[in-house]
Write an enzyme that holds these catalytic residues in place. Structure first.
Site, PDB file in Angstrom:
ATOM      1  N   ASN A  13     -19.484  50.469  60.635  1.00 49.85           N
ATOM      2  CA  ASN A  13     -18.790  51.767  60.603  1.00 49.85           C
ATOM      3  C   ASN A  13     -18.636  52.254  59.164  1.00 49.85           C
ATOM      4  O   ASN A  13     -18.809  53.444  58.882  1.00 49.85           O
ATOM      5  CB  ASN A  13     -17.424  51.647  61.271  1.00 49.85           C
ATOM      6  CG  ASN A  13     -17.501  51.786  62.782  1.00 49.85           C
ATOM      7  OD1 ASN A  13     -17.750  52.858  63.299  1.00 49.85           O
ATOM      8  ND2 ASN A  13     -17.320  50.690  63.476  1.00 49.85           N
ATOM      9  N   ARG A  87      -6.494  43.097  59.577  1.00 50.78           N
ATOM     10  CA  ARG A  87      -5.131  42.745  59.183  1.00 50.78           C
ATOM     11  C   ARG A  87      -4.173  43.858  59.600  1.00 50.78           C
ATOM     12  O   ARG A  87      -4.539  45.034  59.562  1.00 50.78           O
ATOM     13  CB  ARG A  87      -5.024  42.548  57.664  1.00 50.78           C
ATOM     14  CG  ARG A  87      -5.992  41.533  57.092  1.00 50.78           C
ATOM     15  CD  ARG A  87      -5.777  40.160  57.603  1.00 50.78           C
ATOM     16  NE  ARG A  87      -4.437  39.654  57.270  1.00 50.78           N
ATOM     17  CZ  ARG A  87      -3.935  38.537  57.794  1.00 50.78           C
ATOM     18  NH1 ARG A  87      -4.641  37.856  58.680  1.00 50.78           N
ATOM     19  NH2 ARG A  87      -2.734  38.105  57.462  1.00 50.78           N
ATOM     20  N   ILE A  88      -2.954  43.482  59.967  1.00 46.87           N
ATOM     21  CA  ILE A  88      -1.931  44.470  60.308  1.00 46.87           C
ATOM     22  C   ILE A  88      -1.183  44.817  59.026  1.00 46.87           C
ATOM     23  O   ILE A  88      -0.651  43.931  58.344  1.00 46.87           O
ATOM     24  CB  ILE A  88      -0.970  43.921  61.373  1.00 46.87           C
ATOM     25  CG1 ILE A  88      -1.740  43.682  62.686  1.00 46.87           C
ATOM     26  CG2 ILE A  88       0.183  44.894  61.605  1.00 46.87           C
ATOM     27  CD1 ILE A  88      -0.942  43.000  63.764  1.00 46.87           C
ATOM     28  N   ASN A 102      -8.017  54.925  61.440  1.00 42.45           N
ATOM     29  CA  ASN A 102      -8.559  53.675  61.970  1.00 42.45           C
ATOM     30  C   ASN A 102      -9.425  53.982  63.184  1.00 42.45           C
ATOM     31  O   ASN A 102      -9.176  54.947  63.911  1.00 42.45           O
ATOM     32  CB  ASN A 102      -7.428  52.727  62.383  1.00 42.45           C
ATOM     33  CG  ASN A 102      -7.953  51.407  62.942  1.00 42.45           C
ATOM     34  OD1 ASN A 102      -8.836  50.775  62.376  1.00 42.45           O
ATOM     35  ND2 ASN A 102      -7.410  51.005  64.081  1.00 42.45           N
ATOM     36  N   HIS A 104     -10.601  52.268  66.736  1.00 40.90           N
ATOM     37  CA  HIS A 104     -10.224  51.184  67.642  1.00 40.90           C
ATOM     38  C   HIS A 104     -11.144  51.252  68.859  1.00 40.90           C
ATOM     39  O   HIS A 104     -11.352  52.337  69.414  1.00 40.90           O
ATOM     40  CB  HIS A 104      -8.754  51.351  68.061  1.00 40.90           C
ATOM     41  CG  HIS A 104      -8.281  50.310  69.008  1.00 40.90           C
ATOM     42  ND1 HIS A 104      -7.951  49.032  68.612  1.00 40.90           N
ATOM     43  CD2 HIS A 104      -8.090  50.346  70.351  1.00 40.90           C
ATOM     44  CE1 HIS A 104      -7.572  48.330  69.676  1.00 40.90           C
ATOM     45  NE2 HIS A 104      -7.652  49.108  70.734  1.00 40.90           N
ATOM     46  N   ASP A 140      -1.934  50.484  66.594  1.00 41.27           N
ATOM     47  CA  ASP A 140      -2.829  51.289  67.461  1.00 41.27           C
ATOM     48  C   ASP A 140      -2.080  52.394  68.209  1.00 41.27           C
ATOM     49  O   ASP A 140      -2.408  52.713  69.358  1.00 41.27           O
ATOM     50  CB  ASP A 140      -3.525  50.352  68.479  1.00 41.27           C
ATOM     51  CG  ASP A 140      -4.380  49.305  67.791  1.00 41.27           C
ATOM     52  OD1 ASP A 140      -4.512  48.199  68.359  1.00 41.27           O
ATOM     53  OD2 ASP A 140      -4.882  49.575  66.678  1.00 41.27           O
ATOM     54  N   GLU A 169     -19.087  54.750  68.243  1.00 43.96           N
ATOM     55  CA  GLU A 169     -18.215  54.670  67.057  1.00 43.96           C
ATOM     56  C   GLU A 169     -18.918  55.286  65.842  1.00 43.96           C
ATOM     57  O   GLU A 169     -18.311  56.035  65.058  1.00 43.96           O
ATOM     58  CB  GLU A 169     -17.868  53.211  66.755  1.00 43.96           C
ATOM     59  CG  GLU A 169     -16.970  52.563  67.787  1.00 43.96           C
ATOM     60  CD  GLU A 169     -16.704  51.106  67.473  1.00 43.96           C
ATOM     61  OE1 GLU A 169     -16.623  50.750  66.290  1.00 43.96           O
ATOM     62  OE2 GLU A 169     -16.556  50.330  68.431  1.00 43.96           O
TER      63      GLU A 169
HETATM   64  C1  GRF Z   1     -16.027  47.580  65.888  1.00 43.14           C
HETATM   65  O1  GRF Z   1     -16.092  47.368  67.271  1.00 43.14           O
HETATM   66  C2  GRF Z   1     -14.765  48.353  65.566  1.00 43.14           C
HETATM   67  O2  GRF Z   1     -14.333  49.172  66.636  1.00 43.14           O
HETATM   68  C3  GRF Z   1     -13.766  47.289  65.326  1.00 43.14           C
HETATM   69  O3  GRF Z   1     -14.487  46.293  64.602  1.00 43.14           O
HETATM   70  C4  GRF Z   1     -15.819  46.236  65.154  1.00 43.14           C
HETATM   71  C5  GRF Z   1     -16.826  45.963  64.080  1.00 43.14           C
HETATM   72  O4  GRF Z   1     -16.909  47.088  63.258  1.00 43.14           O
HETATM   73  N1  GRF Z   1     -12.629  47.798  64.609  1.00 43.14           N
HETATM   74  P1  GRF Z   1     -17.866  47.110  61.942  1.00 43.14           P
HETATM   75  O5  GRF Z   1     -19.293  46.835  62.381  1.00 43.14           O
HETATM   76  O6  GRF Z   1     -17.363  46.008  61.019  1.00 43.14           O
HETATM   77  O7  GRF Z   1     -17.688  48.486  61.410  1.00 43.14           O
END
Ligand code: GRF
Length: 191
Positions: A13, A87-88, A102, A104, A140, A169
Site C-alpha cells: 500500500n 502497532r496501536i 489508516n 483496514h 479502527d 486497497e
Molecule cells: C493489508 O491487508 C492491509 O489492509 C493491512 O496490512 C496488509 C498488508 O499491507 N493493514 P501492505 O502490503 O504492507 O501495504
C-alpha cells in the site's frame, strides 16, 4: 502536502501511494517502520524516499510513541498514512500528529481488529472489502473516508479473500488520499 507513511511489513500500500504521488499532488517525506527487516523499507529506498526505523521491542507504548513522534516531527508531514502498520498508537500521539489515515481490511465498522477475512468467511458474509478511515483513539473507529467492496466466493480462504481485497486497497487508498488532500471530506465508495 507532505505525507509520512508508517509500515510494519511488505508495504504494498505504501509503494502504491508513493507511485501515485509521482504527478506531484503530494510529496512522500518519510517512510517509518517499527520492523527493521520490513520489505517496505527497501521499496521506499528504491523510490528515493527517506526512511527510518524505530524498534518497538523492549519499550513501553509511550516510549515507542515518543521516539516515533520525534522522527515524525523532524520530517514535518502534513498528514500521516498508516499502511500495514501493526502497532496501536497512543491517544497522545494521535492528538499530536493528526490527521492520520489508516487502511483496514474490512468493511468497518464490521470486523475491527485482526484476522478480518477469516472472521468474515466464518460468519457467512457474502461480501468483504477495505476501509480508509481517520485514526482516532478507539481502534479502527474513526470517520470513514472511503470503502471498496468485493464478493466472498464459495471456497474462499482467508488468503484468497485477502488477495482479492488487497487489489482494491491499492485502488482505494490512493484515491482517498488524493481526495483528502484536495480538501474533500465526503467519503468515497467504490465497487
Ligand atoms: C493489508 O491487508 C492491509 O489492509 C493491512 O496490512 C496488509 C498488508 O499491507 N493493514 P501492505 O502490503 O504492507 O501495504
Amino acid at each position: 502536502m507532505r505525507v509520512a507513511i508508517l509500515i510494519s511489513g511488505g508495504g504494498s500500500n505504501m509503494a502504491t501511494l508513493i507511485d501515485d504521488m509521482a504527478d506531484g499532488y503530494a510529496q512522500p517525506v518519510l517512510v517509518l517502520s517499527n520492523v527493521d527487516s520490513a520489505g517496505g523499507l527497501d521499496k521506499a529506498r528504491a523510490r528515493g524516499v527517506p526512511t527510518a526505523c524505530v524498534d518497538h521491542r523492549g519499550k513501553s507504548r509511550g516510549e515507542f510513541d515518543q521516539e516515533v513522534s520525534q522522527v515524525i516531527t523532524d520530517h514535518a508531514p502534513d498528514v500521516i498514512c498508516l499502511a500495514g502498520f501493526m502497532r496501536i498508537l497512543t491517544a497522545d500521539f494521535i492528538a499530536r500528529h493528526s490527521p492520520i489515515l489508516n487502511i483496514h481490511p474490512s468493511l468497518l465498522p464490521k470486523y475491527k481488529g485482526l484476522n478480518t477475512h477469516a472472521r468474515a468467511i466464518e460468519a457467512g458474509e457474502v461480501e468483504a472489502g477495505c476501509t480508509v478511515h481517520q485514526v482516532v483513539a478507539d481502534l479502527d473507529a474513526g470517520p470513514i473516508l472511503g470503502q471498496a467492496r468485493v464478493p466472498i466466493l464459495a471456497g474462499d480462504t482467508a488468503q484468497t479473500l485477502a488477495e482479492r481485497v488487497l487489489v482494491q486497497e491499492h485502488i482505494l487508498y490512493p484515491r482517498v488520499l488524493r481526495h483528502y488532500v484536495s480538501g474533500e471530506r465526503n467519503p468515497l465508495f467504490l465497487g
